[in-house]
Design an enzyme around this catalytic site. Structure first.
Site, PDB file in Angstrom:
ATOM      1  N   ASN A  32       1.129  -1.250   0.031  1.00  0.00           N
ATOM      2  CA  ASN A  32       0.339   0.278   0.320  1.00  0.00           C
ATOM      3  C   ASN A  32       0.785   1.322  -0.530  1.00  0.00           C
ATOM      4  O   ASN A  32       0.709   2.573   1.118  1.00  0.00           O
ATOM      5  CB  ASN A  32      -0.470   0.029   1.242  1.00  0.00           C
ATOM      6  CG  ASN A  32      -2.520   1.072   0.646  1.00  0.00           C
ATOM      7  OD1 ASN A  32      -2.071   1.882   1.883  1.00  0.00           O
ATOM      8  ND2 ASN A  32      -1.988   1.496   0.299  1.00  0.00           N
ATOM      9  N   HIS A  37       7.127   5.511   1.263  1.00  0.00           N
ATOM     10  CA  HIS A  37       7.464   4.332   0.600  1.00  0.00           C
ATOM     11  C   HIS A  37       8.366   5.143  -0.233  1.00  0.00           C
ATOM     12  O   HIS A  37       9.334   4.490  -0.829  1.00  0.00           O
ATOM     13  CB  HIS A  37       6.847   3.598   0.767  1.00  0.00           C
ATOM     14  CG  HIS A  37       5.767   2.567   1.624  1.00  0.00           C
ATOM     15  ND1 HIS A  37       4.563   3.496   1.751  1.00  0.00           N
ATOM     16  CD2 HIS A  37       6.490   2.009   2.748  1.00  0.00           C
ATOM     17  CE1 HIS A  37       4.147   2.564   2.689  1.00  0.00           C
ATOM     18  NE2 HIS A  37       5.225   2.237   3.077  1.00  0.00           N
ATOM     19  N   GLN A  61       3.407  -9.330  13.553  1.00  0.00           N
ATOM     20  CA  GLN A  61       3.090  -8.247  14.199  1.00  0.00           C
ATOM     21  C   GLN A  61       1.807  -7.618  14.389  1.00  0.00           C
ATOM     22  O   GLN A  61       2.201  -6.357  15.213  1.00  0.00           O
ATOM     23  CB  GLN A  61       4.186  -6.598  13.505  1.00  0.00           C
ATOM     24  CG  GLN A  61       3.779  -6.754  12.016  1.00  0.00           C
ATOM     25  CD  GLN A  61       4.778  -5.998  11.751  1.00  0.00           C
ATOM     26  OE1 GLN A  61       5.877  -6.592  11.214  1.00  0.00           O
ATOM     27  NE2 GLN A  61       4.436  -4.620  10.968  1.00  0.00           N
TER      28      GLN A  61
END
Length: 284
Positions: A32, A37, A61
């Site tokens: 996503n 990023h 996680q």
């Protein structure tokens, strides 16, 4: 650009680069992808001959099953974005590849000192999941450099300690948080915010800035008072604060008036979305 869907394809490509003595940078993600990023990939591009990006939503996680279920998955869009950034290889492992024997009796990597503070306190087991999957990915990719964003500052510090403690031969680089024009830290979870919430969410960053101003410009040293005031400001803006803390930047221990390199960190909920953010606050 190539996509490695299995470990054999990944190893083949990495081996060929190693034979040419090329420097490999690695950007682990959960997909996503957004501009935050992409800034990590761009940094990797500056520092290395070859760039590998992994896309894997790591169930280990997530301590909230609903959060795992609703986490946005946009692989086709992610591949398109990365194809425009000279990313040589995308690694897309499956859960079965990362955890071939399941997760019930998995050998885990546990970095001490992170579960009892900040994000670790409210998300039991989260950082064990992060440390374990990152170690696995490092072993698979064998990078020279690994790039992480500073938005998840506690995670960045955890990875640096993990690498130091286990004598891993990877250089961990942190990249400053990418923000929207409003100041809101870019996050994959921002897509889950309503239009009204997108107006409220930047209050988190504004509150951090106000706290930093009080320390740097007004000389305030009562950090407990400042954190309490910051929580009140978040509540007045319609957010539900989880924590606001002023910590030593080097080790995330609680800061005092004698410390010079500080990090102001906060987490708050806005509807179903959990927001985190932090800023540096350095004193002369």
């Amino acid at each position: 650009m190539a996509i490695a869907e299995n470990l054999s394809a990944l190893k083949t490509r990495i081996k060929s680069w190693r034979q040419q003595n090329e420097v490999i940078a690695f950007v682990p993600t959960m997909g996503n992808l957004h501009e935050g990023h992409l800034s990590l990939v761009q940094k990797a591009r500056e520092l290395a001959d070859r760039v590998v990006v992994s896309i894997f939503v790591n169930p280990l996680q997530f301590n909230d099953q609903q959060d795992l279920t609703t986490y946005p998955r946009t692989l086709n869009d992610d591949v398109q974005l990365l194809s425009e950034l000279d990313c040589e290889l995308i690694f897309t492992p499956t859960e079965e590849m990362i955890y071939p024997n399941g997760m019930a009796s998995l050998t885990k990597v546990i970095v001490p000192g992170f579960d009892d503070k900040l994000c670790g306190k409210g998300r039991p087991g989260h950082f064990d999941g992060v440390a374990t999957v990152v170690t696995k990915l490092f072993n698979m990719v064998q990078p020279d450099i690994a790039i992480f964003g500073e938005k998840d500052y506690q995670q960045l510090m955890l990875i640096k300690k993990l690498v130091a403690d286990l004598n891993l031969t990877v250089d961990v680089i942190g990249v400053p948080t990418k923000r929207q024009d409003s100041g809101l830290a870019m996050s994959s979870r921002n897509t889950l915010l309503t239009q009204k919430q997108l107006v409220q969410a930047p209050s988190l960053y504004k509150t951090l800035l106000a706290t930093k101003h009080a320390i740097q410009e007004q000389g305030e040293t009562d950090f407990s008072l400042l954190c309490g005031q910051a929580k009140q400001q978040l509540q007045e803006a319609g957010l539900e604060p989880e924590y606001v803390d002023i910590r030593r930047a080097e080790d995330l221990e609680l800061a005092n008036a004698n410390d010079k390199q500080l990090r102001i960190l906060a987490a708050a909920r806005l509807g179903s979305v959990r927001l985190i953010d932090n800023i540096a606050c350095d004193l002369a």
